[in-house]
Write an enzyme that holds these catalytic residues in place. Structure first.
Site, short mmCIF file in Angstrom:
data_model
loop_
_atom_site.label_atom_id
_atom_site.label_comp_id
_atom_site.label_asym_id
_atom_site.label_seq_id
_atom_site.Cartn_x
_atom_site.Cartn_y
_atom_site.Cartn_z
NE ARG A 78 -12.05 -4.27 25.65
CZ ARG A 78 -12.24 -4.58 24.37
NH1 ARG A 78 -12.21 -5.83 23.97
NH2 ARG A 78 -12.48 -3.64 23.48
CG ASN A 96 -15.41 -4.61 26.65
OD1 ASN A 96 -14.78 -4.25 27.63
ND2 ASN A 96 -15.45 -3.91 25.55
#
Length: 90
Positions: A17, A35
């Site tokens: 990320r 996520n």
């Protein structure tokens, strides 16, 4: 151009990320990355068509050095808000 992506593979626990945010910031892509509970990563991205296509290619290669992408489900959509930056969300 607005797209959503669901990315599967080794994409959690490897900085995916945060590296996605770095790539987005470098390219000028706006949106979010987060996520998912099943181990995937979800991305909403917007920008010019050329920039978003370049961003997609970088995501396919995995921006995280220790991550890898098995599958990327890509959908072109206009069904999310306009973003003013790119953020890692939870």
């Amino acid at each position: 151009m607005k797209v959503t992506m669901t990315v599967s593979g080794r994409v959690q626990g490897v900085g995916f990320r945060y590296m996605t945010k770095i790539v987005a910031d470098q390219l000028g892509v706006l949106g979010i990355v987060k996520n998912e509970a099943n181990g995937d990563v979800y991305i909403e991205a917007m920008g010019s068509e050329a920039v978003v296509k370049q961003f997609i290619e970088e995501i396919k290669k995995s921006p995280a050095p220790f991550g890898y992408v098995d599958h990327l489900d890509l959908k072109e959509t206009a069904n999310f808000e306009d973003y003013h930056d790119f953020a890692v969300t939870y």
